[in-house]
Design a protein around this motif. Structure first.
Motif, mmCIF file in Angstrom:
data_model
loop_
_atom_site.group_PDB
_atom_site.id
_atom_site.type_symbol
_atom_site.label_atom_id
_atom_site.label_comp_id
_atom_site.label_asym_id
_atom_site.label_seq_id
_atom_site.Cartn_x
_atom_site.Cartn_y
_atom_site.Cartn_z
ATOM 1 N N LYS A 46 0.837 -1.207 0.000
ATOM 2 C CA LYS A 46 0.000 0.000 0.000
ATOM 3 C C LYS A 46 0.874 1.260 0.000
ATOM 4 O O LYS A 46 0.622 2.209 -0.751
ATOM 5 C CB LYS A 46 -0.914 -0.036 1.231
ATOM 6 N N VAL A 118 -2.220 -4.064 -4.575
ATOM 7 C CA VAL A 118 -2.883 -2.886 -4.010
ATOM 8 C C VAL A 118 -2.792 -1.766 -5.044
ATOM 9 O O VAL A 118 -1.718 -1.502 -5.599
ATOM 10 C CB VAL A 118 -2.239 -2.428 -2.684
ATOM 11 N N ALA A 120 -3.409 2.292 -5.475
ATOM 12 C CA ALA A 120 -3.632 3.557 -4.763
ATOM 13 C C ALA A 120 -4.068 4.601 -5.779
ATOM 14 O O ALA A 120 -3.348 4.876 -6.739
ATOM 15 C CB ALA A 120 -2.345 4.005 -4.067
ATOM 16 N N HIS A 129 -7.968 3.175 -1.838
ATOM 17 C CA HIS A 129 -7.166 1.972 -2.107
ATOM 18 C C HIS A 129 -8.058 0.797 -2.452
ATOM 19 O O HIS A 129 -9.143 0.656 -1.896
ATOM 20 C CB HIS A 129 -6.310 1.647 -0.883
ATOM 21 N N THR A 131 -7.809 -3.546 -3.102
ATOM 22 C CA THR A 131 -6.933 -4.710 -2.940
ATOM 23 C C THR A 131 -7.532 -5.923 -3.637
ATOM 24 O O THR A 131 -8.728 -6.185 -3.511
ATOM 25 C CB THR A 131 -6.763 -5.033 -1.435
#
Ligand code: IMP
Length: 194
Positions: A46, A118, A120, A129, A131
């Motif tokens: 992240k 991930v 962003a 974010h 995932t």
């Protein structure tokens, strides 16, 4: 709205571009004249994804998203994880990375692993974010020619082939990155068109 995908990988770029709503003009790092290798100094996927998006938004003033992926092997306590690209050294060699994992797992009973991506998204006024995870296991040897990176030693759950043996369309449907990208696209479709 102009949106940067912080990647130098043209395959990843094209894959995403066709999926976006028409009011989003997707541009790559090359398109905005950014030829830097953005340092990935974070300790998590992240953080690394965020660093890349923030770099572009800060230096080019544009909204941006970026992705970071890691392979997490349970018997290796989640390694190589955030260090997946350089697991066997700075040269980022896929074969050497796979050999290292295969030899480290030689005497282990568990071979379970997962890929995690991930994404962003930095929209200037907010950061979001997404995932995506693909569960599976590390095979005993390399198999298949397709794909890239660790694909020849990763067998996704429910399949008897590695990612490197599966057609790209199948991989994209079930992969970590495919799942994260689907969430990003759904989010972008809900943005008011500007
Ligand atoms: P990146 O975040 O896309 O730069 O990937 C980090 C590391 O994970 C690199 O070593 C890649 O080769 C590997 N990797 C990323 N995505 C995949 C994948 O879909 N299959 C196999 N290896 C991958």
């Amino acid at each position: 709205m102009k949106l940067v995908f912080a990647t130098h990988n043209q395959n990843k770029f094209k894959e995403v571009k066709v999926l976006l709503p028409p009011y989003i003009e997707l541009v790559s790092l090359t398109d905005i004249g950014c030829h830097d290798e953005i340092p990935e100094t974070g300790e998590t996927l992240k953080e690394n994804a965020q660093i890349k998006s923030d770099f572009v938004t800060t230096n080019y003033g544009l909204p941006c998203f970026s992705d970071d992926t890691g392979l997490l092997v349970d018997a290796l306590n989640g390694a190589p994880g955030v260090y997946s690209a350089r697991y066997a050294g700075e040269h980022k060699n896929a074969d050497a990375n796979m050999n290292k994992i295969l030899s480290e797992l030689e005497n282990k009973t568990s071979r379970s692993a997962r890929f995690e991506t991930v994404i962003a998204l930095n929209l200037k006024e907010e950061n979001i974010h997404f995932t995506g995870v693909a569960e599976g296991k590390i095979t005993k040897s390399k198999s298949g020619q397709k794909g890239f990176g660790y694909d020849p030693i990763f067998q996704p759950k429910g399949y008897d082939k590695t990612f490197a043996e599966l057609p790209l369309e199948v991989k994209n449907e079930i992969s970590h990155r495919g799942k994260a990208i689907k969430q990003l696209i759904a989010y972008l479709h809900k943005l008011p068109s500007k």
